[in-house]
Design a protein around this motif. Structure first.
Motif, PDB file in Angstrom:
ATOM      1  N   UNK A  28      10.898   5.252  53.453  1.00 40.90           N
ATOM      2  CA  UNK A  28      11.624   6.005  53.315  1.00 40.90           C
ATOM      3  C   UNK A  28      11.747   6.992  52.210  1.00 40.90           C
ATOM      4  N   UNK A  29      12.438   8.035  52.148  1.00 38.45           N
ATOM      5  CA  UNK A  29      12.399   9.044  50.961  1.00 38.45           C
ATOM      6  C   UNK A  29      13.357   8.580  49.707  1.00 38.45           C
ATOM      7  N   UNK A  30      13.037   8.901  48.677  1.00 39.79           N
ATOM      8  CA  UNK A  30      13.723   8.499  47.208  1.00 39.79           C
ATOM      9  C   UNK A  30      14.848   9.481  47.114  1.00 39.79           C
ATOM     10  N   UNK A  31      14.519  10.815  47.557  1.00 35.64           N
ATOM     11  CA  UNK A  31      15.705  11.721  47.430  1.00 35.64           C
ATOM     12  C   UNK A  31      15.800  12.690  48.648  1.00 35.64           C
ATOM     13  N   UNK A  32      16.820  12.487  49.657  1.00 38.36           N
ATOM     14  CA  UNK A  32      16.722  13.025  50.834  1.00 38.36           C
ATOM     15  C   UNK A  32      17.531  14.128  51.041  1.00 38.36           C
ATOM     16  N   UNK A  33      18.533  14.433  50.416  1.00 43.09           N
ATOM     17  CA  UNK A  33      19.419  15.665  50.705  1.00 43.09           C
ATOM     18  C   UNK A  33      19.840  16.332  49.395  1.00 43.09           C
ATOM     19  N   UNK A  34      20.257  17.575  49.695  1.00 42.22           N
ATOM     20  CA  UNK A  34      20.871  18.359  48.526  1.00 42.22           C
ATOM     21  C   UNK A  34      22.084  17.787  47.729  1.00 42.22           C
ATOM     22  N   UNK A  35      22.797  17.143  48.522  1.00 41.33           N
ATOM     23  CA  UNK A  35      24.100  16.641  47.639  1.00 41.33           C
ATOM     24  C   UNK A  35      23.556  15.419  47.003  1.00 41.33           C
ATOM     25  N   UNK A 106      29.627  23.305  53.074  1.00 44.03           N
ATOM     26  CA  UNK A 106      28.382  23.745  52.305  1.00 44.03           C
ATOM     27  C   UNK A 106      28.708  23.862  50.844  1.00 44.03           C
ATOM     28  N   UNK A 107      29.821  22.998  50.273  1.00 40.95           N
ATOM     29  CA  UNK A 107      30.229  23.147  48.969  1.00 40.95           C
ATOM     30  C   UNK A 107      30.435  21.451  48.532  1.00 40.95           C
ATOM     31  N   UNK A 108      30.118  21.283  47.085  1.00 39.60           N
ATOM     32  CA  UNK A 108      30.337  20.070  46.462  1.00 39.60           C
ATOM     33  C   UNK A 108      31.476  20.270  45.341  1.00 39.60           C
ATOM     34  N   UNK A 109      32.273  19.116  45.466  1.00 37.78           N
ATOM     35  CA  UNK A 109      33.295  19.103  43.987  1.00 37.78           C
ATOM     36  C   UNK A 109      32.885  17.968  43.109  1.00 37.78           C
ATOM     37  N   UNK A 110      32.697  18.253  42.037  1.00 41.15           N
ATOM     38  CA  UNK A 110      32.597  17.282  40.895  1.00 41.15           C
ATOM     39  C   UNK A 110      33.752  17.083  40.162  1.00 41.15           C
ATOM     40  N   UNK A 111      34.245  15.769  40.026  1.00 36.95           N
ATOM     41  CA  UNK A 111      35.291  15.406  39.464  1.00 36.95           C
ATOM     42  C   UNK A 111      35.074  14.258  38.183  1.00 36.95           C
ATOM     43  N   UNK A 112      35.879  14.549  37.192  1.00 38.01           N
ATOM     44  CA  UNK A 112      35.773  13.446  36.298  1.00 38.01           C
ATOM     45  C   UNK A 112      37.200  13.019  35.920  1.00 38.01           C
ATOM     46  N   UNK A 128      24.245  25.592  48.054  1.00 42.74           N
ATOM     47  CA  UNK A 128      22.967  26.757  48.366  1.00 42.74           C
ATOM     48  C   UNK A 128      22.612  27.475  47.086  1.00 42.74           C
ATOM     49  N   UNK A 129      23.567  27.694  46.331  1.00 38.33           N
ATOM     50  CA  UNK A 129      23.367  28.743  45.358  1.00 38.33           C
ATOM     51  C   UNK A 129      22.528  27.904  44.411  1.00 38.33           C
ATOM     52  N   UNK A 130      22.170  26.749  44.298  1.00 39.07           N
ATOM     53  CA  UNK A 130      21.566  25.938  43.245  1.00 39.07           C
ATOM     54  C   UNK A 130      20.497  24.885  43.774  1.00 39.07           C
ATOM     55  N   UNK A 131      20.648  24.631  44.953  1.00 38.31           N
ATOM     56  CA  UNK A 131      19.549  23.815  45.433  1.00 38.31           C
ATOM     57  C   UNK A 131      18.747  24.356  46.695  1.00 38.31           C
ATOM     58  N   UNK A 132      17.435  24.053  46.712  1.00 37.63           N
ATOM     59  CA  UNK A 132      16.702  24.620  47.976  1.00 37.63           C
ATOM     60  C   UNK A 132      16.336  23.336  48.935  1.00 37.63           C
ATOM     61  N   UNK A 133      16.818  23.498  49.769  1.00 42.58           N
ATOM     62  CA  UNK A 133      16.458  22.368  50.982  1.00 42.58           C
ATOM     63  C   UNK A 133      15.171  22.323  51.313  1.00 42.58           C
TER      64      UNK A 133
END
Length: 377
Positions: A28-35, A106-112, A128-133
């Motif tokens: 298996x892969x160690x980092x599979x997706x943009x999220x 297509x978005x992600x929310x980072x909460x603290x 998609x503005x930061x990560x290239x799949x």
């Protein structure tokens, strides 16, 4: 000059060091997706500023395991799908901090969140503005002897992001919106807050401590102009006002004739209802004028003219126009303003009686008008 802990090279190296050890004979892969790459990037920013990983669930910490594996992550760090949570501590704060990255389309929310501080900070990014799949997935190379080769991991991770400037922009978003609000005035070599960011952080702190603003009540409307005294047809004034200071008598009795219409005086000692009730003060059967035993009363007295004075009046009581009626004063048989309607010849009652008083003392006379006699209507 000290190195900025949130520089692109520092963050990329922290991401490479945080990838878990690859199990032997695991394809298996160690980092599979943009999220996953975005969640790992956030973790690298926290660790670069001195935050210590305690686990992935605030109710179930794994501090001992995280400490033994540091800087590696435990293998279960990405066990959840599309949501990643990290629990941290810092030596400059007594709070524990929860960082959660959630993917929504297509978005992600980072909460603290600072536990017991109850203030949630958040930042929303378009993945998609930061990560290239195209650079994903990433897998750690293993040689024939089963030994990991991590030499090419930093370059692979750098290619995951669109450009180095995008790495700087993403690090600033996390720094300004998450880290500076969770742990203000953090002291770290090479870490600085710009004046604008510090002002934003102080304003956020004041906003968090300020009690909720109460709504301003509207101005009362002016009262409409009304005549004085105001006439209300649904609330007419009382017809017989009681003099100020007097206790209003009950509506069912008027012992002092307060409510009696004016112009109808009573003679002294006279009652408009005759002698009814006067003998009720005597014990039953023992009074001098017992209505149940007509004749001589106690002591040999003869019946009083005008009838007895108990609750059983006879037709000779003054109430019915009998003896003892007296002069032409107030007559309770004739209400004020009544009209006499003669039926006999000559305008007089057929069987006697007085015209203005409407009854006679004949056989069928009296206050009930008799048979064929005149009456008051």
């Amino acid at each position: 000059m000290s190195t900025n802990p949130l520089s692109p090279s520092a963050i990329i190296q922290q991401m490479a060091d945080a990838l878990p050890t690859h199990p032997p004979r695991d394809g298996t892969s160690d980092l599979s997706g943009s999220h996953e790459a975005l969640a790992l990037f956030t973790h690298a920013c926290m660790v670069s500023l001195g935050f210590r990983l305690l686990g992935f669930d605030e109710d179930k910490l794994e501090e001992a395991q995280c400490h033994d594996l540091a800087p590696r992550l435990p293998p279960n760090w990405n066990a959840s799908f599309n949501t990643y949570a990290f629990v941290y501590a810092h030596q400059q704060s007594a709070l524990r901090f929860v960082i959660r990255t959630d993917r929504m389309g297509g978005k992600a929310e980072i909460r603290g969140l600072g536990i017991n501080d109850e203030r949630i900070t958040r930042v929303e990014v378009t993945i998609k503005d930061f990560v290239s799949n195209a650079a994903l997935p990433i897998r750690i190379s293993i040689d024939d002897e089963g030994i990991e080769d991590r030499s090419g991991i930093p370059e692979k991770l750098r290619n995951v992001f669109i450009s180095e400037s995008r790495i700087v922009d993403l690090a600033n978003l996390i720094k300004i919106n998450i880290i500076q609000r969770l742990l203000p005035s953090l002291q770290k070599e090479g870490y600085e807050e710009s004046p604008d960011e510090r002002a934003a952080r102080e304003d956020a702190d004041r906003t968090g401590r300020r009690p909720p603003r109460q709504p301003v009540p509207p101005e009362p409307l002016p009262q409409p102009v009304q005549p004085y005294p105001f006439y209300d047809p649904l609330n007419p004034p009382p017809r017989n006002p009681i003099p100020a200071g007097d206790f209003p008598p009950p509506g069912f009795e008027d012992p002092y004739d307060i409510n009696r219409p004016a112009g109808i005086p009573l003679q002294p000692g006279r009652s408009p209802f005759g002698n009814i009730g006067a003998d009720d003060l005597n014990p039953p059967g023992l009074g001098p004028h017992d209505p149940l035993r007509p004749g001589l009363g106690i002591g040999g007295e003869l019946p009083r003219p005008g009838g007895n004075r108990g609750m059983h009046p006879t037709f000779d009581d003054p109430l019915f126009g009998g003896p003892g009626h007296g002069d032409e004063g107030f007559d309770p048989q004739i209400p004020p303003g009544a009209r006499y309607d003669p039926l006999g010849p000559g305008g007089l009652p057929r069987l006697g009686g007085r015209r203005p008083r409407g009854g006679g003392s004949g056989q069928f006379g009296g206050g009930f008008g008799g048979f064929g006699g005149g009456d008051i209507i």
